[in-house]
Design a protein around this motif. Sequence first.
Motif, PDB file in Angstrom:
ATOM      1  N   ASN A 158      65.633  80.849  72.252  1.00  0.00           N
ATOM      2  CA  ASN A 158      65.963  81.909  71.332  1.00  0.00           C
ATOM      3  C   ASN A 158      66.059  83.245  71.691  1.00  0.00           C
ATOM      4  N   LEU A 159      65.533  83.493  73.041  1.00  0.00           N
ATOM      5  CA  LEU A 159      65.740  85.088  73.899  1.00  0.00           C
ATOM      6  C   LEU A 159      65.824  84.641  74.975  1.00  0.00           C
ATOM      7  N   HIS A 160      65.928  85.856  75.903  1.00  0.00           N
ATOM      8  CA  HIS A 160      66.213  85.698  77.398  1.00  0.00           C
ATOM      9  C   HIS A 160      65.210  84.671  77.977  1.00  0.00           C
ATOM     10  N   PRO A 161      65.166  83.604  78.930  1.00  0.00           N
ATOM     11  CA  PRO A 161      64.227  82.939  79.669  1.00  0.00           C
ATOM     12  C   PRO A 161      63.052  83.796  80.027  1.00  0.00           C
ATOM     13  N   LEU A 162      63.246  84.863  80.660  1.00  0.00           N
ATOM     14  CA  LEU A 162      62.156  85.740  81.334  1.00  0.00           C
ATOM     15  C   LEU A 162      61.253  86.388  80.060  1.00  0.00           C
ATOM     16  N   LEU A 163      61.981  86.942  79.011  1.00  0.00           N
ATOM     17  CA  LEU A 163      61.291  87.222  77.804  1.00  0.00           C
ATOM     18  C   LEU A 163      60.509  86.255  77.121  1.00  0.00           C
ATOM     19  N   TRP A 164      61.002  84.912  77.320  1.00  0.00           N
ATOM     20  CA  TRP A 164      60.220  83.809  76.922  1.00  0.00           C
ATOM     21  C   TRP A 164      59.216  83.398  77.420  1.00  0.00           C
ATOM     22  N   VAL A 165      59.153  83.569  78.888  1.00  0.00           N
ATOM     23  CA  VAL A 165      58.041  83.509  79.513  1.00  0.00           C
ATOM     24  C   VAL A 165      56.865  84.363  79.402  1.00  0.00           C
ATOM     25  N   LYS A 173      75.436  68.866  78.895  1.00  0.00           N
ATOM     26  CA  LYS A 173      75.565  70.085  77.863  1.00  0.00           C
ATOM     27  C   LYS A 173      76.894  70.646  77.866  1.00  0.00           C
ATOM     28  N   ALA A 174      77.795  70.693  78.917  1.00  0.00           N
ATOM     29  CA  ALA A 174      78.887  71.050  79.155  1.00  0.00           C
ATOM     30  C   ALA A 174      80.028  70.322  78.232  1.00  0.00           C
ATOM     31  N   GLN A 214      71.187  59.278  78.374  1.00  0.00           N
ATOM     32  CA  GLN A 214      69.932  59.263  78.770  1.00  0.00           C
ATOM     33  C   GLN A 214      69.679  60.492  79.083  1.00  0.00           C
ATOM     34  N   TYR A 215      70.401  61.521  79.490  1.00  0.00           N
ATOM     35  CA  TYR A 215      70.412  62.872  80.026  1.00  0.00           C
ATOM     36  C   TYR A 215      70.331  63.923  79.023  1.00  0.00           C
ATOM     37  N   GLY A 216      70.654  63.406  77.784  1.00  0.00           N
ATOM     38  CA  GLY A 216      70.728  64.309  76.662  1.00  0.00           C
ATOM     39  C   GLY A 216      69.392  64.505  76.074  1.00  0.00           C
ATOM     40  N   ILE A 217      68.322  63.833  76.391  1.00  0.00           N
ATOM     41  CA  ILE A 217      66.905  63.895  75.708  1.00  0.00           C
ATOM     42  C   ILE A 217      66.378  65.187  75.897  1.00  0.00           C
ATOM     43  N   LYS A 218      65.775  65.396  75.019  1.00  0.00           N
ATOM     44  CA  LYS A 218      65.216  66.927  74.700  1.00  0.00           C
ATOM     45  C   LYS A 218      64.075  67.210  75.688  1.00  0.00           C
ATOM     46  N   ARG A 219      64.422  68.475  76.540  1.00  0.00           N
ATOM     47  CA  ARG A 219      63.521  68.776  77.601  1.00  0.00           C
ATOM     48  C   ARG A 219      62.773  70.154  76.993  1.00  0.00           C
ATOM     49  N   SER A 220      61.521  70.565  77.496  1.00  0.00           N
ATOM     50  CA  SER A 220      60.936  71.523  76.977  1.00  0.00           C
ATOM     51  C   SER A 220      61.297  72.766  77.847  1.00  0.00           C
ATOM     52  N   GLU A 221      61.072  73.815  77.269  1.00  0.00           N
ATOM     53  CA  GLU A 221      61.392  75.140  77.874  1.00  0.00           C
ATOM     54  C   GLU A 221      60.790  75.270  79.055  1.00  0.00           C
ATOM     55  N   ILE A 222      59.460  75.050  79.141  1.00  0.00           N
ATOM     56  CA  ILE A 222      58.755  75.061  80.591  1.00  0.00           C
ATOM     57  C   ILE A 222      59.386  74.211  81.634  1.00  0.00           C
ATOM     58  N   THR A 223      59.830  72.983  81.423  1.00  0.00           N
ATOM     59  CA  THR A 223      60.507  72.013  82.263  1.00  0.00           C
ATOM     60  C   THR A 223      61.640  72.601  82.835  1.00  0.00           C
ATOM     61  N   THR A 224      62.626  73.443  81.829  1.00  0.00           N
ATOM     62  CA  THR A 224      63.788  74.000  82.262  1.00  0.00           C
ATOM     63  C   THR A 224      63.627  75.215  83.018  1.00  0.00           C
ATOM     64  N   VAL A 225      62.770  75.774  82.676  1.00  0.00           N
ATOM     65  CA  VAL A 225      62.311  77.105  83.487  1.00  0.00           C
ATOM     66  C   VAL A 225      62.093  76.779  84.925  1.00  0.00           C
ATOM     67  N   ILE A 226      61.134  75.933  85.148  1.00  0.00           N
ATOM     68  CA  ILE A 226      60.556  75.260  86.625  1.00  0.00           C
ATOM     69  C   ILE A 226      61.705  75.019  87.395  1.00  0.00           C
ATOM     70  N   GLN A 227      62.726  74.038  86.682  1.00  0.00           N
ATOM     71  CA  GLN A 227      63.836  73.280  87.427  1.00  0.00           C
ATOM     72  C   GLN A 227      64.848  74.211  87.778  1.00  0.00           C
ATOM     73  N   MET A 280      69.313  78.322  82.527  1.00  0.00           N
ATOM     74  CA  MET A 280      68.623  77.780  81.609  1.00  0.00           C
ATOM     75  C   MET A 280      68.816  78.235  80.134  1.00  0.00           C
ATOM     76  N   GLN A 281      69.712  79.308  79.713  1.00  0.00           N
ATOM     77  CA  GLN A 281      70.066  79.590  78.278  1.00  0.00           C
ATOM     78  C   GLN A 281      71.314  78.517  78.028  1.00  0.00           C
ATOM     79  N   PHE A 282      71.868  78.105  79.231  1.00  0.00           N
ATOM     80  CA  PHE A 282      73.050  77.162  78.888  1.00  0.00           C
ATOM     81  C   PHE A 282      72.638  75.653  78.520  1.00  0.00           C
ATOM     82  N   VAL A 283      71.729  75.283  79.215  1.00  0.00           N
ATOM     83  CA  VAL A 283      71.271  73.885  79.247  1.00  0.00           C
ATOM     84  C   VAL A 283      70.078  73.741  78.177  1.00  0.00           C
ATOM     85  N   ASN A 284      69.524  74.706  77.765  1.00  0.00           N
ATOM     86  CA  ASN A 284      68.401  74.720  76.570  1.00  0.00           C
ATOM     87  C   ASN A 284      68.566  75.929  75.991  1.00  0.00           C
ATOM     88  N   ASP A 285      68.518  75.795  74.518  1.00  0.00           N
ATOM     89  CA  ASP A 285      68.774  76.965  73.735  1.00  0.00           C
ATOM     90  C   ASP A 285      67.467  77.711  73.466  1.00  0.00           C
TER      91      ASP A 285
END
Length: 566
Positions: A319-326, A227-228, A241-254, A312-317
């Motif tokens: 549309n709002l704060h990740p906590l608010l997304w949850v 991403k950087a 291969q690390y540029g594949i699309k990841r879900s928001e849930i996966t990003t949050v958990i990780q 989370m916001q950096f690696v996965n776009d």
Amino acid sequence: MASSSLFNGERAVVLVFISRVLFSLPFSLLLHGLSLSLLALSAFVVEIRAETSASLSIFKTRPGASSGILLGAVTLPVVMLSKLIQLSRAFSLHEVAIEELQYSTVQYWATSASCLSVLVFIYIIMMRAPDGTQHPGSHCSLDAKFSLCGILICVVACGVSLLTTSHTGFIMILNLLWVLCHGLVAVKLIRHFLNTFPSCASIGEALLVTTGLALYFGDMLACTIVKAIGYISSSELVFAQYGIKRSEITTVIQGVILGLLLFPVIFKFVVQVWECSSRGYSEARTYNEIGRSFIFFAFLGVVLVVIIPSWMQFVNDFNLHPLLWVISFVFSEPLKRLSLCIYWVCVIYVSVLRFYNISKNSKIERILLRKYYHLMAVSMFLPALIFQPKFLDLAFGAALAVFLVLEIIRVWRIWPLGQPIHQFMNAFTDHRDSDLLIVSHFSLLLGCALPIWMSSGYNDRPLTPFAGILSLGIGDTMASMVGHKYGVLRWSKTGKKTIEGTAAGITSVLAACSVLLPLLASTGYILSQHWFSLILAVTVSGMLEAYTAQLDNAFIPLVFYSLLCL
């Protein structure tokens, strides 16, 4: 050495496990199978050497457990290879992109390199330690030559495999270096783990944990690098291969899990700075405890609300704060998901309250009492996995985060919760836990969650997400209960596992599968689950539960998952 002493029950089951996976390999994955065979052979040799050497006593491992080196070294590589076999089927049918296959290939080689590096590290310790149990020099020289040849073959196989999945030789070299870095990190992690948490795990269990952490941290770092640099340059210069699309849930958990795992390291440094700055003052100890507690919760809030969401916001776009997304995700289907949350809270409250009182007043063995929590896991997770799988993914991550925070508070004795949590958790521990680190609840949660997380994306085997729930919640529970009450015939003279218990565990899982498959018929994958593979998977995982002295909550779900993928 007699063959009977070389092949015990656990090793025989591992041999069947590996053979089944190797038998299912397509031609394109023969190099992967060769490396797995060499890894298994190396782990077998190291485990045999460890039994006749006292040099590994520098690591205080869990009392009563075997080294578990063979099982710990092959489990994660076999899981990754089974996933590769599954993705190869999908790629031949044009159902997945080449990037997913490349990603899984690098993950497999990173896992294998981690395990092989740890085996080399253990072997060097045994050969260098003057414990008086070393083998003659000629044997050491022969072992060293064999080990060097095996390592070279694995490196060549890894390079050829990465070259076939890379666009250029430069990308192959970068991937190869990236894979080797995982090995170095795994060695550092297992040394730190065994020294920091003595008597908490066997070498095999520590190997499984540290290899998984190295893989997880490496994945997080690679995502950040990609991403950087940017998606345009990453396709040429870094790891496409690390540029594949990841879900928001996966990003949050990780982000949450890895942030909390790094939190104690940073908090320790902050506390040391604070204690040094306040050393000249004469405050009472109580005030120091309060100040330490204030720093802990304040810093924890900053990590959870600011630092982790920023990553989370950096690696996965989002549309709002990740906590608010949850919060938005939970309330997107409020009736179903909030009802499920209320149901979970009620089950947890009633079960914990009842079993806590029983554990304090009853003479029932704790290992048997805790099997009721396995049944509780079935009642909680099975309906959610069928009707709300994505929400269950997120709930597993939240539960793991809560467990991590509570364990950090307990270990650090953070005022005022540390001591009450310690007393409460001690009511549910057994011989596999220690006062320093309590791992049983983590292993049960992760045993149920990992097959579900790994089944996200492409999955043509409908039962793989249920591997943990079936093997632990039903199979392991029935094996313990039936074996404890009706078991007479024991698998070995020194073990407690009985033939009746194992038979009950295998039968109960097969019965549960026969009920589950019709319920899953609407998914469209029902015809892809072959009964022969299912029976073999249930039998092998059941026999592993009967013979292994390792933490079965950690290994059985992964073995069952791997065999179900084939």
